[in-house]
Scaffold this motif. Structure first.
Motif, PDB file in Angstrom:
ATOM      1  N   TYR A 111      67.433   7.337 107.707  1.00  0.00           N
ATOM      2  CA  TYR A 111      67.029   7.714 109.054  1.00  0.00           C
ATOM      3  C   TYR A 111      68.194   8.361 109.805  1.00  0.00           C
ATOM      4  N   PHE A 120      74.439   0.380 114.971  1.00  0.00           N
ATOM      5  CA  PHE A 120      74.071   1.290 113.898  1.00  0.00           C
ATOM      6  C   PHE A 120      75.170   1.428 112.840  1.00  0.00           C
ATOM      7  N   LEU A 136      64.004   0.435 106.973  1.00  0.00           N
ATOM      8  CA  LEU A 136      64.147   1.886 106.897  1.00  0.00           C
ATOM      9  C   LEU A 136      64.992   2.269 105.690  1.00  0.00           C
ATOM     10  N   VAL A 176      69.535   9.058 114.031  1.00  0.00           N
ATOM     11  CA  VAL A 176      69.372   8.631 115.421  1.00  0.00           C
ATOM     12  C   VAL A 176      69.659   9.832 116.304  1.00  0.00           C
ATOM     13  N   ILE A 182      65.070   8.003 114.792  1.00  0.00           N
ATOM     14  CA  ILE A 182      64.986   6.999 115.851  1.00  0.00           C
ATOM     15  C   ILE A 182      65.467   7.621 117.150  1.00  0.00           C
ATOM     16  N   ASN A 215      72.396  -1.140 107.059  1.00  0.00           N
ATOM     17  CA  ASN A 215      71.579   0.056 106.884  1.00  0.00           C
ATOM     18  C   ASN A 215      71.984   1.097 107.926  1.00  0.00           C
ATOM     19  N   ASP A 248      64.956  -4.059 114.283  1.00  0.00           N
ATOM     20  CA  ASP A 248      65.257  -4.357 112.883  1.00  0.00           C
ATOM     21  C   ASP A 248      65.306  -3.060 112.072  1.00  0.00           C
ATOM     22  N   LEU A 249      66.468  -2.757 111.523  1.00  0.00           N
ATOM     23  CA  LEU A 249      66.648  -1.524 110.760  1.00  0.00           C
ATOM     24  C   LEU A 249      66.446  -1.719 109.257  1.00  0.00           C
ATOM     25  N   SER A 250      66.260  -2.947 108.831  1.00  0.00           N
ATOM     26  CA  SER A 250      66.282  -3.262 107.404  1.00  0.00           C
ATOM     27  C   SER A 250      65.153  -2.610 106.607  1.00  0.00           C
ATOM     28  N   PRO A 274      72.684   4.844 109.684  1.00  0.00           N
ATOM     29  CA  PRO A 274      72.007   6.141 109.743  1.00  0.00           C
ATOM     30  C   PRO A 274      72.800   7.205 109.006  1.00  0.00           C
TER      31      PRO A 274
END
Length: 265
Positions: free
Chosen positions: A96, A114, A93, A98, A35, A119, A89-91, A121
């Motif tokens: 990941y 984050f 992924l 950043v 991201i 969720n 919305d990170l749900s 990173p």
């Protein structure tokens, strides 16, 4: 030429060697999802795409998206998303990273988004204001230490990788920057902690930074000095310390002492 929008905190990185250092620090592989918040004109985006990773470039400014697409073309491994990153919305992924040169004005809420979410990173490599980077990595006893320091320490390990002087940006900002690396951790000692309660205690301690910890806690929770000093004694914390003097372990011990008083806080 595109005119940066001051209200959106737009200061674009213009030094290729700094970009290379950011990407190297991210240890990015073709299997990664990355991201990038605030891709701007695409100097970092272009290098992220070259790694072969799946890149999600989140940009709030529609005018910049047009310029970004013109600069980087249409590589298959990038998705440009027109959205405020704080609402992304990170749900969906799985894993990941950043990697971003983020706007100064959203640094703290973005890092918290984050780290405090379900969720998290694997890691973050961020170019942020140098003073904020120093605050995040401040050691016990430093006046720079604050709530954001403890939030990052609770969820992750952080280190400053490189100072980035202001001349490396356009327009030139009034402050210097730094590259910071934040690696999410799964510390066993934190697994049984209720974060909302824990950070309520931490916020109380930092409510009046110049006051000794017993005064800050007593004022916030409306305890007597005797009650407060008893709690601190149980937690093996010197009542004359200030919040900035406490280690993460001190805060965790204080939480352990107070968790059964949750209804009284």
């Amino acid at each position: 030429m595109f005119k940066p929008k001051k209200q959106l905190g737009q200061n674009f990185l213009i030094n290729d060697s700094i970009v290379t250092k950011i990407v190297e620090t991210g240890e990015i592989t073709p299997d990664d999802t990355v991201i990038e918040v605030g891709p701007g004109t695409g100097i970092l985006t272009e290098e992220l795409v070259k790694t072969g990773a799946a890149v999600l470039a989140i940009e709030k400014d529609f005018d910049l998206i047009t310029k970004l697409k013109r600069n980087i073309g249409e590589p298959k491994n990038i998705k440009i998303i027109h959205q405020d990153a704080l609402w992304f919305d990170l749900s969906n992924l799985e894993k990941y990273k950043v990697v971003a040169n983020i706007p100064y004005n959203i640094t703290s809420p973005l890092i918290r988004k984050f780290l405090e979410g379900d969720n998290k990173p694997e890691l973050m490599v961020l170019t942020i204001q140098k003073e904020v980077a120093e605050r995040i990595t401040a050691k016990p006893g430093s006046s720079e230490r604050g709530l954001l320091t403890i939030i990052v320490e609770f969820y992750a390990d952080a280190e400053i990788i490189l100072d980035v002087p202001r001349k490396n940006f356009y327009p030139v900002p009034k402050v210097d920057s730094a590259i910071i690396k934040i690696i999410s951790s799964q510390r066993p000692l934190n697994k049984d902690i209720e974060p909302k309660m824990f950070f309520k205690i931490v916020k109380a301690g930092f409510a009046s930074k110049r006051r000794q910890i017993h005064n800050s806690l007593a004022a916030t929770f409306h305890w007597t000095q005797e009650e407060t000093k008893s709690v601190l004694t149980q937690a093996k914390i010197n009542s004359t310390d200030r919040a900035e003097d406490l280690t993460l372990q001190n805060w965790l011990k204080l939480y352990d002492v107070l968790k059964n008083k949750i209804d009284k806080i």
